[in-house]
Design an enzyme around this catalytic site. Structure first.
Site, mmCIF file in Angstrom:
data_model
loop_
_atom_site.group_PDB
_atom_site.id
_atom_site.type_symbol
_atom_site.label_atom_id
_atom_site.label_comp_id
_atom_site.label_asym_id
_atom_site.label_seq_id
_atom_site.Cartn_x
_atom_site.Cartn_y
_atom_site.Cartn_z
ATOM 1 N N CYS A 104 0.757 -1.334 0.063
ATOM 2 C CA CYS A 104 -0.081 -0.127 -0.156
ATOM 3 C C CYS A 104 0.813 1.164 -0.243
ATOM 4 O O CYS A 104 0.301 2.401 -0.482
ATOM 5 C CB CYS A 104 -1.055 -0.147 1.042
ATOM 6 N N HIS B 296 18.751 0.782 -2.909
ATOM 7 C CA HIS B 296 17.251 0.810 -2.451
ATOM 8 C C HIS B 296 16.625 -0.130 -2.214
ATOM 9 O O HIS B 296 15.697 -0.260 -1.129
ATOM 10 C CB HIS B 296 16.609 1.686 -3.953
#
Lengths: 267, 470
Positions: B50, B100
């Site tokens: 989400c 990342h």
């Protein structure tokens, strides 16, 4: 040889103490782990020293005050390692190790020779062992009491510092306090009884009201009331913490009395 | 071959964009297959939560790869155009892409730093990629590493330890008063949202006995049902307090519901057993004078907020350590990736063969004693011929496959078949299978690794970092 091991033990306990105290200022657990390792090695060395002394003396090495204090220190470390093993409570080391080191240091200041015991005093070690184990229980209760008061104070003042994070719950500390007295009290009781018997054998009377015996009896009464108060009127938590701190001060005073009177040997 | 990541997260895109790109778990496989259909994408992994949608891919050419993945993302939803999407996207390659991924897995990039869900989500995404054979040598290695880095961060830092919500802070405090929550009894006074949440946290942490009291008996019953507890009539709850170890108060009352003397009486009845009072209501419902009562511990909403803020600070401090760890581990992976390049592998392979040849020649020539120069020459050229013919096929295949989708796999295979690990990648895989080797501390390995010829040592950003760490 045993002296060498004793010296090593002392150095290791003192190092452990310093490291444990230092770890109170640090968030990471790394210091505590190192201190624990140092203490464990010290404990092994201590055990070896005691065993060697026992072999030389031919009996449990608990006849002089020096030996009694050394045994007290050793048992205290046993209890610490046991609690540490069961609850992973590193912070306990910062409170117990100083006492263990201190008692070993004061032992070192006393004469170390084994007094030649009159045959009838050969059983005195039973009295010393039991009394010392009782004192270990009260020492742990004392430490738990101090830790309780610190944690209580931190919670009350809402100071959530490193010490707060490291100290266990109040509940746990109160329980440790209670358990230690429950263990220490019957041992002291037996210690006093065997002491009286030894005194009877040696001097013909069970109770001569010398300062040592008086101190022991007052201490016994005190802890009896502390235990009774807990069960009946709820002397737990903060009150129990204060009482056990006072009680241990009494124990220490009694021991000092013994040391002065006995000048290094017990009977 | 390069690893790239193209995606957006709560840091770069509003929820209106994120929700349109998000792929439900059940359709991840299908979405991955669609991704693989784009040309130039050799491996792929789709992470959709989400808070973020990210595509990790191994591509032939970086710029082209970025463009393909952006097309792919824009195509996911009919109402999205690339113009709308592009400003929200970030694109990284090489060590930045790896870094990342590591930071995402370790929850350093999460909305709540240190939360643990993201690791599970990454594992699921990886499982889907594995089932659909979308990931290959490079992604497998990098994602597995990301998972192990995340675990290392969790165990070696305290990033996930401290409570960062008010309701959880209440549980944390309760644990500093009571050692075993399952033996404690909690009394909920009022049905405020916060109290319900804190009650739920306490129950999740082991509290079994819950009592609830509200002015409206119906809501007390409903709550009692939810927590499997007992409802207590509102005008009697003060008397119940003595039997409660934790009192959670959150009502709309405008005066003190619990007075100091109520608490004093409760503590007395409890024979000085500590009582923990949490006042989540504003205006407060518990008389602040309670703080002066021994063995009663009162915390109001501000105290809990303060605790949460301290914990956030603690997590931020720990995040700094975690970042350092991530950087270190990125260096390891970058070196491994470099070792997958074709040229150093070929050089190393030749060198290895040459070494073996020389050693064997010396042995046999030593044993044969005096030979004429011609005879020696014959034996040497025999050895060379065997080595060259043996290697020829492997070298041709390696070169031919270097640009294909499975190039990395061939290089990896060659490295393992010919035991080239200690010659490549400056030693982080020294003498071990790559999986095991890379669990090791790169700094330590850098010290123990044998000197590597300058020609075969890759000079990469990761290399430089590794050197700095060592």
């Amino acid at each position: 040889m045993s002296v060498m091991f004793m010296m090593a033990t002392m150095v290791l306990y003192l190092t452990g103490t310093a490291l444990f105290l230092g770890s109170l200022l640090r968030r990471s657990e790394a210091w505590s782990q190192v201190s624990l390792g140092v203490t464990a090695v010290g404990f092994v060395s201590h055990t070896i020293a005691l065993a060697m002394r026992m072999m030389v003396a031919g009996h449990v090495p608990l006849t002089s005050f020096y030996e009694a204090l050394s045994f007290f220190s050793w048992s205290l470390v046993v209890v610490f390692l046991w609690v540490e093993f069961r609850h992973r409570l590193h912070v306990l080391g910062a409170f117990i190790l100083p006492i263990a080191s201190l008692s070993l240091l004061s032992a070192a200041a006393l004469p170390q020779e084994n007094p030649a015991l009159a045959p009838m005093l050969q059983t005195v070690w039973v009295h010393v062992t039991l009394s010392m184990l009782g004192a270990v229980g009260f020492a742990v209760a004392f430490v738990a009491g101090i830790m309780y008061l610190i944690q209580d104070g931190l919670l009350k003042s809402k100071r959530f510092n490193i010490l707060y994070a490291k100290l266990p719950s109040l509940d746990f500390l109160d329980h440790l306090n209670q358990q230690s007295i429950v263990m220490g009290f019957p041992l002291l009781t037996l210690g006093i009884i065997t002491g009286a018997i030894s005194a009877q054998i040696a001097g013909g009377s069970y109770l001569s009201w010398n300062p040592e015996q008086a101190g022991a009896l007052v201490t016994w009464m005190f802890y009896f009331i502390v235990l009774l108060g807990r069960i009946t009127v709820g002397w737990r938590a903060k009150k129990a913490a204060y009482l056990t701190i006072i009680g241990f001060a009494g124990v220490v005073l009694t021991l000092i009395g013994v040391a002065l009177k006995g000048h290094g040997s017990i009977a | 071959m390069d690893l790239i990541v193209v995606g957006l997260s709560h840091k770069t895109a509003p929820v209106e964009i994120r929700e349109r790109l998000a792929v439900p778990e059940s359709r991840l496989g299908e979405a991955l297959c669609r991704l693989r259909a784009y040309s130039g994408i050799q491996e792929g992994l789709l992470l959709s939560t989400c808070n973020r949608v990210e595509v990790y891919a191994v591509v032939e050419r970086v710029e082209e790869g970025y463009a393909r993945v952006q097309d792919y993302l824009a195509d996911t939803h009919l109402s999205l155009s690339s113009e709308q999407l592009t400003p929200h996207l970030y694109c990284y390659t090489g060590d930045r892409a790896i870094g990342h991924l590591f930071r995402v897995a370790s929850s350093l990039d999460s909305m709540i730093v240190g939360e643990s869900q993201i690791l599970g989500q990454l594992k699921e995404a990886f499982a889907v990629a594995l089932t659909h054979k979308a990931s290959g040598v490079i992604l497998n290695k990098v994602v597995k590493k990301a998972i192990s880095v995340a675990k290392r961060v969790r165990t070696e830092t305290k990033i996930a330890e401290a409570a960062v919500s008010v309701s959880y802070a209440a549980v944390e405090l309760a644990k500093k008063i009571f050692s075993n929550l399952s033996e404690q009894c909690v009394l909920l006074v009022g049905a405020g949202e916060m109290a319900k949440l804190a009650g739920q946290h306490l129950v999740n942490s082991g509290v079994r006995h819950v009592r609830i009291t509200t002015r409206d008996p119906h809501s007390a019953l409903a709550l009692a049902d939810r927590f499997n507890g007992v409802s207590v009539p509102f005008d009697e709850f003060r008397r119940e307090m003595a039997a409660s170890d934790i009192v959670l108060c959150s009502t709309g009352a405008s005066q003190y519901l619990i007075r100091a003397e109520d608490v004093q009486r409760a503590v007395r009845q409890r024979m000085n057993r500590p009582i923990f009072l949490i006042d989540l209501s504003v205006p407060r419902n518990i008389d602040p004078a309670v703080k002066d009562i021994d063995n009663a511990f009162l915390f109001n909403i501000d105290d809990l907020e303060m605790r949460v803020e301290q914990n956030r600070e603690e997590r931020r401090r720990e995040a700094v350590h975690a970042e350092r760890m991530v950087e270190e581990e990125v260096g390891v992976i970058v070196q491994w990736l470099k070792s997958l390049e074709i040229t150093p592998t070929i050089v190393a392979l030749r060198k290895r063969a040459e070494e073996i040849k020389q050693i064997e020649l010396e042995k046999v020539l030593g044993r044969l004693g005096h030979l004429s120069a011609h005879e020696r020459g014959m034996i040497e050229s025999l050895a060379s011929a065997i080595v060259n013919k043996m290697l020829h096929g492997s070298l041709v295949t390696l070169k031919a496959e270097s640009d294909s989708a499975s190039g990395a796999m061939f290089v990896e295979a060659a490295r393992r078949f010919f035991n080239l690990e200690d010659r490549l990648g400056a030693g982080e895989c020294h003498g071990l299978t790559p999986e095991r080797a890379c669990e090791d501390d790169p700094a330590a390995d850098a010290l123990s690794a044998p000197p590597v010829p300058a020609a075969s040592r890759p000079a990469s950003p990761g290399d430089r970092k590794g050197a700095a760490d060592g």
